[in-house]
Scaffold this active site. Structure first.
Site, PDB file in Angstrom:
ATOM      1  N   GLY A  39      32.549  39.494  36.176  1.00  0.00           N
ATOM      2  CA  GLY A  39      31.129  39.210  35.664  1.00  0.00           C
ATOM      3  C   GLY A  39      30.838  37.563  35.963  1.00  0.00           C
ATOM      4  CB  SER A 110      42.044  36.219  44.082  1.00  0.00           C
ATOM      5  OG  SER A 110      40.963  35.791  44.200  1.00  0.00           O
TER       6      SER A 110
END
Ligand SMILES: Nc1ncnc2c1ncn2[C@@H]1O[C@H](COP(=O)(O)OS(=O)(=O)O)[C@@H](OP(=O)(O)O)[C@H]1O
Ligand SMILES: Nc1ncnc2c1ncn2[C@@H]1O[C@H](COP(=O)(O)OP(=O)(O)O)[C@@H](O)[C@H]1O
Length: 232
Positions: A39, A110
């Site tokens: 988000g 990541s």
């Protein structure tokens, strides 16, 4: 970490050099690695960059975490090991795309520094540009466009990044994008994309021969360029 390579395999050298491909495309291959919370706007910036670079006549491709997990990485979940393998695979694909001369834009959470550094190590020095979406959890959670934060807070999803799984900030990402500017105004995705593109120019990964139109860049010799463009 995976072994260096399978047993009994020999590297086959191609007959067209990377530099030849880059000359054909009039650009340099590189990896723009957009990292940050769910988000935070990774996919949106990736899309804005893709659009702006395409208008500049640059060939690029977006490898988006959500999409990659529908195919190449559909067997992986969100454990530390699976995320590591996810990033390793995406990193290896990104490396191939960069080798083919493309501006390769990756948008994956990541969350682990070590995995991002692993991918950096796969690329030639200078070809990996880490872009950190420095957007507070409170903003990401408020956006919650997929409803996943709500499920994570309710304990339905376990190991959700930012809730009960960590996000490790890098020491020195090449680019940091914040949700608001110094005046406290929201920064638009186009302006974020522009910041990244400016950095790519600064790092010598993109040509300086650009003209600018608002927040979008277009190539100087694009015949369809708007007439009201002004020089940078
Ligand atoms: N446990 C958990 N933690 C974080 N995110 C989750 C999780 N489960 C599902 N999702 C959804 O998967 C998208 C993240 O995929 P990534 O491949 O980018 O994740 S990672 O880099 O391997 O951590 C991520 O997409 P984005 O919201 O676009 O970031 C989420 O929609
Ligand atoms: N710069 C921005 N300003 C305001 N809203 C944004 C911005 N970037 C993204 N958004 C919105 O935030 C939400 C999440 O963006 P998204 O790109 O899907 O994030 P991520 O890929 O990191 O999960 C979307 O609804 C998107 O429209």
């Amino acid at each position: 970490m995976a072994p260096l390579c399978s047993a009994n395999v020999t590297w086959q050298h191609g007959c067209v050099e990377r530099t030849e491909r880059q000359n054909m495309l009039n650009q340099k291959g590189c990896v723009v690695w957009i990292t940050g919370l769910s988000g935070s706007g990774k996919s949106t910036v990736a899309c804005a960059m893709d659009h702006a670079l395409s208008r500049m006549g640059k060939l690029c491709y977006v490898l988006d975490g959500d999409n990659i997990r529908h195919g190449l990485c559909k067997d992986l979940g969100f454990s530390v090991k699976d995320r590591e393998e996810n990033i390793r695979r995406v990193g290896e694909v990104a490396k191939l795309f960069a080798d083919a001369g493309l501006v390769t834009i990756v948008s994956c959470i990541s969350p682990y520094r070590r995995d991002r550094e692993f991918v950096r190590g796969l690329l030639n020095k200078g070809d990996f540009v880490e872009v950190y979406m420095k957007v507070p959890l409170s903003i990401c959670e408020k956006r919650d466009c997929k409803g996943l934060y709500k499920l994570a807070r309710a304990g339905v999803i376990k190991g959700f990044t930012g809730i009960d799984d960590p996000y490790e900030v890098s020491d020195k990402p090449e680019v940091v994008l914040e949700a608001t500017n110094a005046a406290g105004e929201l920064v638009t995705p186009d302006c974020m994309a522009e910041t990244v593109i400016d950095s790519l120019i600064g790092y010598g990964l993109l040509s300086k021969e650009l003209v600018r139109h608002g927040c979008m860049c277009v190539d100087r010799d694009l015949s369809s360029a708007p007439t009201a463009v002004k020089k940078r």
